[in-house]
Enzyme design. Sequence first.
Site, PDB file in Angstrom:
ATOM      1  N   GLU A 150      -7.890   1.085  -1.941  1.00 33.40           N
ATOM      2  CA  GLU A 150      -6.536   0.572  -2.195  1.00 33.40           C
ATOM      3  C   GLU A 150      -6.243   0.479  -3.685  1.00 33.40           C
ATOM      4  OE1 GLU A 150      -6.595  -2.598   1.385  1.00 33.40           O
ATOM      5  OE2 GLU A 150      -4.668  -2.381   0.384  1.00 33.40           O
ATOM      6  N   LYS A 158       1.963  -5.806  -1.728  1.00 31.03           N
ATOM      7  CA  LYS A 158       0.638  -6.441  -1.677  1.00 31.03           C
ATOM      8  C   LYS A 158       0.079  -6.722  -3.069  1.00 31.03           C
ATOM      9  CE  LYS A 158      -3.797  -5.783   0.728  1.00 31.03           C
ATOM     10  NZ  LYS A 158      -4.496  -4.830   1.665  1.00 31.03           N
ATOM     11  N   GLU A 177       0.098  -3.972   8.920  1.00 30.08           N
ATOM     12  CA  GLU A 177       0.052  -3.335   7.596  1.00 30.08           C
ATOM     13  C   GLU A 177      -0.063  -1.825   7.814  1.00 30.08           C
ATOM     14  OE1 GLU A 177      -3.837  -3.743   5.890  1.00 30.08           O
ATOM     15  OE2 GLU A 177      -3.117  -3.449   3.831  1.00 30.08           O
ATOM     16  N   CYS A 183      -2.582  -8.512   4.636  1.00 34.13           N
ATOM     17  CA  CYS A 183      -4.010  -8.302   4.832  1.00 34.13           C
ATOM     18  C   CYS A 183      -4.914  -9.153   3.942  1.00 34.13           C
ATOM     19  CB  CYS A 183      -4.339  -6.822   4.715  1.00 34.13           C
ATOM     20  SG  CYS A 183      -5.866  -6.424   5.565  1.00 34.13           S
ATOM     21  N   ASN A 224      -5.282  -4.435   8.375  1.00 35.60           N
ATOM     22  CA  ASN A 224      -6.200  -3.372   8.844  1.00 35.60           C
ATOM     23  C   ASN A 224      -7.564  -3.791   8.314  1.00 35.60           C
ATOM     24  OD1 ASN A 224      -4.598  -0.201   9.076  1.00 35.60           O
ATOM     25  ND2 ASN A 224      -3.497  -2.081   8.764  1.00 35.60           N
ATOM     26  N   ASN A 229       1.611  -0.984  -1.450  1.00 35.38           N
ATOM     27  CA  ASN A 229       1.323  -1.324  -0.054  1.00 35.38           C
ATOM     28  C   ASN A 229       2.360  -2.394   0.282  1.00 35.38           C
ATOM     29  OD1 ASN A 229       0.344  -2.235   2.379  1.00 35.38           O
ATOM     30  ND2 ASN A 229      -1.819  -2.169   1.758  1.00 35.38           N
TER      31      ASN A 229
END
Length: 327
Positions: A151, A132, A47, A182, A207, A115
């Site tokens: 995020e 994401k 990611e 993730c 991550n 993302n």
Amino acid sequence: MTRLLTVAAAQLGPIQKAEGRDVAVGRMVRLMERAHARGVQLVVFPELAMTTFFPRHYHENTAEADHWFEETMPSEATVPLFEAARRYGIGFHLGYAEIAHEPDETGTLRRRHFNTAILVAPSGEILLKYRKVHLPGHADFKPERRVQHLEKRYFDVGNLGFPVIRAPMGGVDGLNMGMMICNDRRWPEAWRVLGLQSVELVMLGYNTPSLNQENSGFEAHHLRVFHSHLSIQAGCYQNATFAVATAKAGVEDGHELFGHSIIVNPMGEIVAMATSWGDELITADCDLDMCTLGRTTIFDFAAHRRPEAYGRIVEQTAAVAPPVWGE
Ligand code: ING
């Protein structure tokens, strides 16, 4: 005819905030060279693979974070990856921060931030894109946290669902491939939506901090890797699919991310695991017909699923506790 694909998780060590994309991309090309030497046909990078995990850094003006994003793909920084893919005949998955100029849910054209992960064929054709859906953390600065996880500040929620494509890869004529990113791996719904499309290979980068940053209760350190592996192994077993899960790891400007990238088979077994927290290539030969047993017996969805009993899964967002007995 055996449907065999040789895959790799190309784990990356840390990328410091001051390091340019060229540093990470150079390391990634070297991992692709190593993958080529091992006969690998598909490489999965992490990611946000080209930059430090920038959602740990607060910007009052979110436009100040735009420099972490790619406005085109291929972008100037990623050209060496596309060139290496062609040179070695290797497909690759890449996680990156995407700026897209497209209408939002109200139909208003906006400069949107995601993302994102893409799957790229050896030819350089982008076969699949995913954005994401499950964005962890928070949107505003939280002083009580050890480290911010913003995020929800920098990314829009992914608007592509969880797509699966059937495409050629390596020597396999048709392979059902899907992605998640993730935090998505912790949500069984993500795995099941892919499973309901007969996915055979899930690619995911992550991550993940090696310590709880929320300061909201004790979490033993060893549980970080345990929960990651538990989520991925369960997802694979319950949907009879392979997965390649690739970390960005190590200490980024003092903040530690765990590695332990893994490749998991449809029985939920870890068939390869990274043991460093640096740049490391782990590989596995995936016999895709191994997906058949699970999806024709215990997880034969057509024979055994009962959607009429599952209403809450899509009707509710938050949990609703039952009334107290007898009241
Ligand atoms: N990182 C973490 C992840 O889901 C996290 C955030 C860690 C959430 C631990 C909950 C517990 O792996 C990203 N980038 O989603």
